[in-house]
Design a protein around this motif. Sequence first.
Motif, PDB file in Angstrom:
ATOM      1  N   GLY A 408       0.822  -1.201   0.000  1.00 12.03           N
ATOM      2  CA  GLY A 408       0.000   0.000   0.000  1.00 12.03           C
ATOM      3  C   GLY A 408       0.856   1.251   0.000  1.00 12.03           C
ATOM      4  O   GLY A 408       2.000   1.243   0.464  1.00 12.03           O
ATOM      5  N   LEU A 409       0.292   2.342  -0.509  1.00 10.12           N
ATOM      6  CA  LEU A 409       0.990   3.623  -0.461  1.00 10.12           C
ATOM      7  C   LEU A 409       1.143   4.113   0.966  1.00 10.12           C
ATOM      8  O   LEU A 409       2.054   4.875   1.285  1.00 10.12           O
ATOM      9  CB  LEU A 409       0.240   4.669  -1.292  1.00 10.12           C
ATOM     10  N   THR A 410       0.234   3.686   1.835  1.00  6.59           N
ATOM     11  CA  THR A 410       0.285   4.038   3.249  1.00  6.59           C
ATOM     12  C   THR A 410      -0.008   2.789   4.069  1.00  6.59           C
ATOM     13  O   THR A 410      -0.355   1.734   3.519  1.00  6.59           O
ATOM     14  CB  THR A 410      -0.764   5.111   3.602  1.00  6.59           C
ATOM     15  N   VAL A 411       0.124   2.905   5.374  1.00  8.04           N
ATOM     16  CA  VAL A 411      -0.228   1.791   6.255  1.00  8.04           C
ATOM     17  C   VAL A 411      -1.700   1.432   6.076  1.00  8.04           C
ATOM     18  O   VAL A 411      -2.075   0.258   6.052  1.00  8.04           O
ATOM     19  CB  VAL A 411       0.069   2.152   7.728  1.00  8.04           C
ATOM     20  N   ALA A 412      -2.553   2.443   5.915  1.00  7.99           N
ATOM     21  CA  ALA A 412      -3.984   2.193   5.713  1.00  7.99           C
ATOM     22  C   ALA A 412      -4.223   1.444   4.413  1.00  7.99           C
ATOM     23  O   ALA A 412      -5.108   0.584   4.330  1.00  7.99           O
ATOM     24  CB  ALA A 412      -4.753   3.512   5.710  1.00  7.99           C
ATOM     25  N   GLY A 413      -3.430   1.740   3.380  1.00  6.18           N
ATOM     26  CA  GLY A 413      -3.566   1.040   2.115  1.00  6.18           C
ATOM     27  C   GLY A 413      -3.220  -0.428   2.243  1.00  6.18           C
ATOM     28  O   GLY A 413      -3.946  -1.301   1.745  1.00  6.18           O
ATOM     29  N   THR A 414      -2.100  -0.717   2.906  1.00  8.58           N
ATOM     30  CA  THR A 414      -1.708  -2.112   3.113  1.00  8.58           C
ATOM     31  C   THR A 414      -2.743  -2.850   3.942  1.00  8.58           C
ATOM     32  O   THR A 414      -3.080  -4.008   3.674  1.00  8.58           O
ATOM     33  CB  THR A 414      -0.332  -2.176   3.799  1.00  8.58           C
ATOM     34  N   GLU A 415      -3.287  -2.178   4.961  1.00  9.33           N
ATOM     35  CA  GLU A 415      -4.304  -2.794   5.812  1.00  9.33           C
ATOM     36  C   GLU A 415      -5.563  -3.109   5.005  1.00  9.33           C
ATOM     37  O   GLU A 415      -6.153  -4.185   5.155  1.00  9.33           O
ATOM     38  CB  GLU A 415      -4.621  -1.864   6.973  1.00  9.33           C
ATOM     39  N   ALA A 416      -5.969  -2.188   4.134  1.00  5.01           N
ATOM     40  CA  ALA A 416      -7.158  -2.423   3.310  1.00  5.01           C
ATOM     41  C   ALA A 416      -6.930  -3.572   2.337  1.00  5.01           C
ATOM     42  O   ALA A 416      -7.840  -4.366   2.079  1.00  5.01           O
ATOM     43  CB  ALA A 416      -7.509  -1.141   2.549  1.00  5.01           C
ATOM     44  N   ALA A 417      -5.709  -3.674   1.798  1.00  6.98           N
ATOM     45  CA  ALA A 417      -5.400  -4.779   0.886  1.00  6.98           C
ATOM     46  C   ALA A 417      -5.467  -6.121   1.607  1.00  6.98           C
ATOM     47  O   ALA A 417      -5.945  -7.120   1.049  1.00  6.98           O
ATOM     48  CB  ALA A 417      -4.021  -4.567   0.274  1.00  6.98           C
ATOM     49  N   SER A 418      -5.010  -6.158   2.845  1.00  7.16           N
ATOM     50  CA  SER A 418      -5.088  -7.396   3.623  1.00  7.16           C
ATOM     51  C   SER A 418      -6.535  -7.777   3.903  1.00  7.16           C
ATOM     52  O   SER A 418      -6.916  -8.948   3.802  1.00  7.16           O
ATOM     53  CB  SER A 418      -4.318  -7.231   4.940  1.00  7.16           C
ATOM     54  N   GLU A 419      -7.355  -6.781   4.261  1.00  9.85           N
ATOM     55  CA  GLU A 419      -8.772  -7.050   4.485  1.00  9.85           C
ATOM     56  C   GLU A 419      -9.432  -7.578   3.213  1.00  9.85           C
ATOM     57  O   GLU A 419     -10.294  -8.454   3.261  1.00  9.85           O
ATOM     58  CB  GLU A 419      -9.476  -5.768   4.953  1.00  9.85           C
ATOM     59  N   PHE A 420      -9.027  -7.051   2.065  1.00 10.79           N
ATOM     60  CA  PHE A 420      -9.564  -7.499   0.780  1.00 10.79           C
ATOM     61  C   PHE A 420      -9.304  -8.996   0.580  1.00 10.79           C
ATOM     62  O   PHE A 420     -10.145  -9.710   0.028  1.00 10.79           O
ATOM     63  CB  PHE A 420      -8.898  -6.686  -0.334  1.00 10.79           C
TER      64      PHE A 420
END
Length: 467
Positions: A408-420
């Motif tokens: 992810g571009l940010t920590v929130a992006g990586t977290e959202a990708a994991s949730e996906f």
Amino acid sequence: MPDSPITSRFMSSQPIHFADTASSVADDIESGLREDPRWTLALRVAESPYFAKSPLLSQFLLFVCERTLEGRTDDLTEQNIGVVVFRRRPGYRTSEDNIVRTYVRHLRQRLDRYFEDHAADEPLLIVIPRGGYCAVFEERQKESLEEVIPLGAGGGDITVTPSKERPLLAISSPEPEISTPQAPRRRFQWVITLGLIALFGTLIAFFLFRENLLQASVAHPIWAQLFSENASTYVVTTDSGLGVLQDVSGKYATLNQYIDGSYFSQFEKVDSPESLKLQRLSRERLTSVPDVNTVAGILTLPEARQKRVILRNARTLRLDDLKQSNLILLGSIYGDPWISLFEPRMNFRFDYHATSDTYESVIVNKKPLSGEPAVYRNSSTAAPYSTYAVVAFLPNLNGTGWVLIVEGLTVAGTEAASEFLFHGSMGTFLKTVPRDKHGIRPFEVVLKTTNLDSESSPAEVVAKRIY
């Protein structure tokens, strides 16, 4: 209660080193704060087992409590917390790096757990209301509820009614139970009732387990190829220490420098106070909270059971590990340079534009299709914040296994990708991906998520490539 380890640094707004913990002692705390019961409560919570394994959360808690009690709430902005507690460089973009918003969510959760488990001995609560970072100290509200304490068959019940004065006990005395032919039948009815309750509970547990199993297997085609009997699977977490070191030093690591260690050894050559801090930071091997949560989810997958799963930080990975094994790479190239080995095969590539004060991270779309932008950027500094992530499923370096990249571009992006990966939207997408004799085909997807007050919206697919 001992003084806080980091209060002296809070007073001067100097960055806090990651190795500091709440058990250290600072001798220069003002006596008024040291004797304040609210401050001793904050210290007690920060030193509890709920925070012991996360020094950053302890430091975060003590910082907001100290600033609140000193009346310096103007210091409790997202950017200032990022600089002082999380060692971000001054002027960093909070829209691209949401570490403060991520950690405050976990801080609120830990506080809730602590005060729920210490309801009897902590009359004062610490609350951090949503929408800000100031600490609020509240007295616990006493509930006027009647508690019924069973004494056993035929003994009556005691109803305890709380009162400001001496509590009153009201004892009800039912008619004594006489041993008649009806008594065995009554006991038999209780046995049947308890049996039905147990059966009902078992059925509920079965369906809950089945539901969780189905949720964990939403991405089954991917997990089945990543976890096999014939190969090891490396789960590689991001090197957050590298990311922080790059932010602080302004020097960025190539993969070759990362592998041979020359990037880190360059900080050993100078003995200035600033270089000594960088030397200490260069030895830290850290990872992010979202990565830890993702690893926990992976290890509970049915497909991973009884398979050889090896956990590594990016800094301890070796080139040979990438050739013969399956891989799950978490983070981004900024914290995991190993991803650069796979970028030549990818259409969606991460890029960082660094200046002396700030940096911008973007996803470059090398061959845009009709209607697609050439670059995916984080939103502006105004809330709500939008960010992007990439999930890629590719062959490994020698084509004998598979690689899953979650960045992810940010920590929130990586977290959202994991949730996906763990929820229904991934299953819907996989239905569109064709299969061949080797299994599901390689693919890439670009995900978008919006973040407001540390809460992320579900990720949506905005671009994809299937190979």
